[in-house]
Each structure stands twice: as structure tokens, then as C-alpha cells.
Motif scaffolding. Structure first.
Motif, PDB file in Angstrom:
ATOM      1  N   ILE A  40     -58.922 -26.572   9.403  1.00 22.12           N
ATOM      2  CA  ILE A  40     -58.807 -28.028   9.441  1.00 22.12           C
ATOM      3  C   ILE A  40     -57.328 -28.376   9.347  1.00 22.12           C
ATOM      4  CG2 ILE A  40     -59.398 -30.209   8.333  1.00 22.12           C
ATOM      5  CD1 ILE A  40     -61.953 -28.867   7.299  1.00 22.12           C
ATOM      6  N   ALA A  41     -56.826 -28.973  10.418  1.00 19.23           N
ATOM      7  CA  ALA A  41     -55.438 -29.404  10.482  1.00 19.23           C
ATOM      8  C   ALA A  41     -55.372 -30.839   9.970  1.00 19.23           C
ATOM      9  CB  ALA A  41     -54.942 -29.321  11.923  1.00 19.23           C
ATOM     10  N   CYS A  42     -54.541 -31.073   8.949  1.00 23.99           N
ATOM     11  CA  CYS A  42     -54.501 -32.384   8.296  1.00 23.99           C
ATOM     12  C   CYS A  42     -53.178 -33.094   8.535  1.00 23.99           C
ATOM     13  CB  CYS A  42     -54.675 -32.226   6.788  1.00 23.99           C
ATOM     14  SG  CYS A  42     -56.243 -31.541   6.281  1.00 23.99           S
ATOM     15  N   GLY A  43     -53.278 -34.364   8.873  1.00 22.02           N
ATOM     16  CA  GLY A  43     -52.077 -35.191   8.949  1.00 22.02           C
ATOM     17  C   GLY A  43     -52.144 -36.205  10.058  1.00 22.02           C
ATOM     18  N   GLY A  44     -51.837 -37.427   9.715  1.00 18.62           N
ATOM     19  CA  GLY A  44     -51.854 -38.523  10.672  1.00 18.62           C
ATOM     20  C   GLY A  44     -50.527 -38.694  11.386  1.00 18.62           C
ATOM     21  N   SER A  76     -54.642 -39.196   7.818  1.00 22.90           N
ATOM     22  CA  SER A  76     -54.064 -39.244   6.476  1.00 22.90           C
ATOM     23  C   SER A  76     -52.549 -39.404   6.496  1.00 22.90           C
ATOM     24  CB  SER A  76     -54.438 -37.985   5.698  1.00 22.90           C
ATOM     25  OG  SER A  76     -53.953 -36.843   6.365  1.00 22.90           O
ATOM     26  N   THR A  77     -52.034 -39.924   5.383  1.00 20.16           N
ATOM     27  CA  THR A  77     -50.592 -40.086   5.233  1.00 20.16           C
ATOM     28  C   THR A  77     -50.062 -39.474   3.937  1.00 20.16           C
ATOM     29  OG1 THR A  77     -50.889 -42.252   4.191  1.00 20.16           O
ATOM     30  CG2 THR A  77     -50.562 -42.229   6.592  1.00 20.16           C
ATOM     31  N   ASN A  78     -50.949 -38.854   3.149  1.00 24.52           N
ATOM     32  CA  ASN A  78     -50.507 -38.204   1.916  1.00 24.52           C
ATOM     33  C   ASN A  78     -51.511 -37.113   1.535  1.00 24.52           C
ATOM     34  OD1 ASN A  78     -52.630 -39.391   0.179  1.00 24.52           O
ATOM     35  ND2 ASN A  78     -51.516 -41.305   0.494  1.00 24.52           N
ATOM     36  N   THR A  79     -51.208 -36.387   0.486  1.00 24.21           N
ATOM     37  CA  THR A  79     -52.025 -35.235   0.093  1.00 24.21           C
ATOM     38  C   THR A  79     -53.433 -35.635  -0.325  1.00 24.21           C
ATOM     39  OG1 THR A  79     -50.002 -34.118  -0.614  1.00 24.21           O
ATOM     40  CG2 THR A  79     -52.084 -33.187  -1.379  1.00 24.21           C
ATOM     41  N   VAL A  80     -53.557 -36.698  -1.086  1.00 22.40           N
ATOM     42  CA  VAL A  80     -54.891 -37.140  -1.505  1.00 22.40           C
ATOM     43  C   VAL A  80     -55.728 -37.454  -0.271  1.00 22.40           C
ATOM     44  CG1 VAL A  80     -56.186 -38.937  -2.711  1.00 22.40           C
ATOM     45  CG2 VAL A  80     -54.127 -37.984  -3.758  1.00 22.40           C
ATOM     46  N   GLU A  81     -55.168 -38.195   0.676  1.00 26.15           N
ATOM     47  CA  GLU A  81     -55.904 -38.517   1.898  1.00 26.15           C
ATOM     48  C   GLU A  81     -56.189 -37.279   2.730  1.00 26.15           C
ATOM     49  OE1 GLU A  81     -53.708 -41.522   3.991  1.00 26.15           O
ATOM     50  OE2 GLU A  81     -54.096 -43.048   2.460  1.00 26.15           O
ATOM     51  N   ASN A  82     -55.236 -36.336   2.808  1.00 30.94           N
ATOM     52  CA  ASN A  82     -55.480 -35.080   3.531  1.00 30.94           C
ATOM     53  C   ASN A  82     -56.788 -34.468   3.066  1.00 30.94           C
ATOM     54  OD1 ASN A  82     -52.079 -33.625   3.488  1.00 30.94           O
ATOM     55  ND2 ASN A  82     -52.962 -35.019   4.960  1.00 30.94           N
ATOM     56  N   ILE A  83     -56.923 -34.343   1.752  1.00 27.33           N
ATOM     57  CA  ILE A  83     -58.071 -33.649   1.178  1.00 27.33           C
ATOM     58  C   ILE A  83     -59.334 -34.497   1.277  1.00 27.33           C
ATOM     59  CG2 ILE A  83     -58.996 -32.703  -0.974  1.00 27.33           C
ATOM     60  CD1 ILE A  83     -55.984 -31.817  -1.518  1.00 27.33           C
ATOM     61  N   ARG A  84     -59.258 -35.751   0.872  1.00 26.81           N
ATOM     62  CA  ARG A  84     -60.449 -36.609   0.934  1.00 26.81           C
ATOM     63  C   ARG A  84     -60.961 -36.773   2.358  1.00 26.81           C
ATOM     64  NH1 ARG A  84     -58.762 -41.299  -3.373  1.00 26.81           N
ATOM     65  NH2 ARG A  84     -59.273 -40.076  -5.219  1.00 26.81           N
ATOM     66  N   GLU A  93     -69.822 -27.875   2.946  1.00 24.22           N
ATOM     67  CA  GLU A  93     -69.230 -26.707   2.292  1.00 24.22           C
ATOM     68  C   GLU A  93     -68.226 -27.151   1.245  1.00 24.22           C
ATOM     69  OE1 GLU A  93     -69.583 -23.426   2.216  1.00 24.22           O
ATOM     70  OE2 GLU A  93     -71.348 -23.620   3.479  1.00 24.22           O
ATOM     71  N   THR A  94     -67.988 -26.306   0.270  1.00 25.85           N
ATOM     72  CA  THR A  94     -67.038 -26.663  -0.783  1.00 25.85           C
ATOM     73  C   THR A  94     -65.936 -25.622  -0.986  1.00 25.85           C
ATOM     74  OG1 THR A  94     -68.482 -25.695  -2.461  1.00 25.85           O
ATOM     75  CG2 THR A  94     -68.710 -28.074  -2.049  1.00 25.85           C
ATOM     76  N   ASP A  95     -65.980 -24.514  -0.274  1.00 33.63           N
ATOM     77  CA  ASP A  95     -64.952 -23.475  -0.409  1.00 33.63           C
ATOM     78  C   ASP A  95     -63.815 -23.743   0.575  1.00 33.63           C
ATOM     79  OD1 ASP A  95     -66.303 -22.009  -2.374  1.00 33.63           O
ATOM     80  OD2 ASP A  95     -67.480 -20.955  -0.856  1.00 33.63           O
ATOM     81  N   VAL A  96     -62.604 -23.934   0.027  1.00 36.07           N
ATOM     82  CA  VAL A  96     -61.445 -24.172   0.886  1.00 36.07           C
ATOM     83  C   VAL A  96     -60.291 -23.273   0.476  1.00 36.07           C
ATOM     84  CG1 VAL A  96     -62.052 -26.554   1.468  1.00 36.07           C
ATOM     85  CG2 VAL A  96     -60.598 -26.109  -0.514  1.00 36.07           C
ATOM     86  N   LEU A  97     -59.525 -22.890   1.472  1.00 36.77           N
ATOM     87  CA  LEU A  97     -58.277 -22.167   1.281  1.00 36.77           C
ATOM     88  C   LEU A  97     -57.189 -23.123   1.754  1.00 36.77           C
ATOM     89  CD1 LEU A  97     -56.353 -19.806   0.855  1.00 36.77           C
ATOM     90  CD2 LEU A  97     -57.157 -18.839   3.014  1.00 36.77           C
ATOM     91  N   ILE A  98     -56.432 -23.675   0.822  1.00 40.55           N
ATOM     92  CA  ILE A  98     -55.410 -24.663   1.168  1.00 40.55           C
ATOM     93  C   ILE A  98     -54.101 -23.957   1.484  1.00 40.55           C
ATOM     94  CG2 ILE A  98     -54.042 -26.619   0.347  1.00 40.55           C
ATOM     95  CD1 ILE A  98     -56.424 -27.460  -1.338  1.00 40.55           C
ATOM     96  N   ILE A 111     -55.885 -31.817  -6.948  1.00 38.94           N
ATOM     97  CA  ILE A 111     -56.562 -32.889  -6.217  1.00 38.94           C
ATOM     98  C   ILE A 111     -57.867 -32.383  -5.622  1.00 38.94           C
ATOM     99  CG2 ILE A 111     -56.413 -34.391  -4.182  1.00 38.94           C
ATOM    100  CD1 ILE A 111     -53.321 -34.498  -4.802  1.00 38.94           C
ATOM    101  N   ALA A 112     -57.827 -31.222  -4.984  1.00 42.12           N
ATOM    102  CA  ALA A 112     -59.029 -30.680  -4.345  1.00 42.12           C
ATOM    103  C   ALA A 112     -60.112 -30.370  -5.376  1.00 42.12           C
ATOM    104  CB  ALA A 112     -58.682 -29.434  -3.540  1.00 42.12           C
ATOM    105  N   ARG A 113     -59.733 -29.835  -6.499  1.00 40.75           N
ATOM    106  CA  ARG A 113     -60.721 -29.560  -7.559  1.00 40.75           C
ATOM    107  C   ARG A 113     -61.316 -30.856  -8.078  1.00 40.75           C
ATOM    108  NH1 ARG A 113     -57.646 -24.666 -10.729  1.00 40.75           N
ATOM    109  NH2 ARG A 113     -58.288 -23.018  -9.285  1.00 40.75           N
ATOM    110  N   ARG A 114     -60.497 -31.878  -8.220  1.00 40.80           N
ATOM    111  CA  ARG A 114     -60.994 -33.176  -8.666  1.00 40.80           C
ATOM    112  C   ARG A 114     -61.994 -33.752  -7.667  1.00 40.80           C
ATOM    113  NH1 ARG A 114     -56.466 -37.441  -9.527  1.00 40.80           N
ATOM    114  NH2 ARG A 114     -56.637 -37.616  -7.280  1.00 40.80           N
ATOM    115  N   GLU A 115     -61.862 -33.372  -6.401  1.00 34.85           N
ATOM    116  CA  GLU A 115     -62.782 -33.827  -5.351  1.00 34.85           C
ATOM    117  C   GLU A 115     -64.017 -32.935  -5.238  1.00 34.85           C
ATOM    118  OE1 GLU A 115     -62.552 -36.689  -3.605  1.00 34.85           O
ATOM    119  OE2 GLU A 115     -60.777 -37.161  -4.800  1.00 34.85           O
ATOM    120  N   GLY A 116     -64.142 -31.944  -6.135  1.00 31.07           N
ATOM    121  CA  GLY A 116     -65.327 -31.107  -6.167  1.00 31.07           C
ATOM    122  C   GLY A 116     -65.273 -29.865  -5.299  1.00 31.07           C
TER     123      GLY A 116
END
Length: 153
Positions: A40-44, A76-84, A93-98, A111-116
Motif C-alpha cells: 500500500i503506497a501512501c500519500g496524497g 493523505s497529507t500526514n502520518t495519521v491520515e496515511n495509516i487511517r 487484515e490487521t498485520d502491517v509492515l510499515i 499510531i498504527a497500534r492505536r488504530e488496532g
């Protein structure tokens, strides 16, 4: 399924920044090494087009990651948005390799752990990375980590 979640970095006027390229190529290497089944490529959109996610997709495909394994989180425009914003792309799925630079990973993990999510992390080698931006990154992340721990962000 483990998803490799590559966090964004700038796209410059003349193309992907060295940081974006380094992170993305590391994500591709992890994919080819069997560490994840999707990327998953993240970033707006930043100052210059295309979006960070679109630029990463092109790099991933040049690195022989099949298009069907690539998903784009391109708003997204920041790390929280990237993950959410990436969570719906995980399809339950809940397993991620960041993947991000080492200075960024402690906050991203929190942040990712806080998101479950169940999180592992990996930083690309610093081959060619300039020292001062890395130092600035570590210094900038200190208040960011504190804010996440205090749930300000």
C-alpha cells in the motif's frame, strides 16, 4: 496476509524525492523477499503532481511489483491520515509492515497500534541519504511521539 505500508515523502518538481524513492525501493525489496502479499503506497498530492502514492506505484512497477499487488492510498497529507486511510485497503487484515525512515517509525508504530493494527517496521538503508535531513527528522519526531503518547494527535 501482511500488507507492506509505505509511508509517503515529497514529490519534487522533477519527480520523486530521494527519500520517497529510497522508501519505495525498500518496500519493493521486502515484497520480493516475501515479507508481504500487498503493498500500500501512501500519500496524497503535495506541492507537485503526481500524488506520492502514484509516484510510488510507478517506482514499484519499475521494480517488478505486479500492479495487482499495489494499492493506493492517495488522499493523505500526514502520518495519521496515511495509516487511517490505508485501513480500508487492508480489507479486514490487521498485520502491517510499515516502511519509512528510522526516525519516523516509532511514531508511525504508535499510531498504527492505536488504530488496532499489528505492526512491524522496516527502514531503508541510508545509502546516499544526507545527514542533516536525518538529524532534523529525529528532532522533529520527538514532540510528535510525545503528542501521540499524550493522545494530542
Amino acid at each position: 496476509m501482511t500488507a507492506i505500508l509505505i509511508l509517503g515523502a515529497a514529490v519534487w518538481r522533477d519527480g520523486p524525492s530521494p527519500t520517497l524513492r529510497r522508501r519505495t525501493l525498500h518496500g519493493a525489496a521486502l515484497f520480493h523477499g516475501g515479507r508481504g502479499t500487498i503493498v500500500i503506497a501512501c500519500g496524497g498530492l503535495g506541492r507537485f503532481p503526481p500524488t506520492e502514492a502514484e509516484a510510488m506505484s510507478a517506482i514499484l512497477q519499475d521494480a517488478n511489483v505486479p500492479p495487482k499487488a499495489i494499492r493506493l492510498e492517495d488522499t493523505s497529507t500526514n502520518t495519521v491520515e496515511n495509516i487511517r486511510n490505508a485501513i480500508p485497503l487492508l480489507q479486514g487484515e490487521t498485520d502491517v509492515l510499515i516502511v519509512s525512515d528510522a526516525y519516523h517509525l516509532p511514531r508511525a508504530r504508535l499510531i498504527a497500534r492505536r488504530e488496532g493494527l499489528r505492526v512491524t517496521t522496516s527502514a531503508p538503508p541510508l545509502n546516499g541519504a544526507r545527514l542533516w535531513p536525518q538529524v532534523k527528522g529525529w528532532l522533529r519526531e520527538i514532540p510528535g511521539v510525545i503528542a501521540v503518547l499524550l493522545r494530542i494527535r
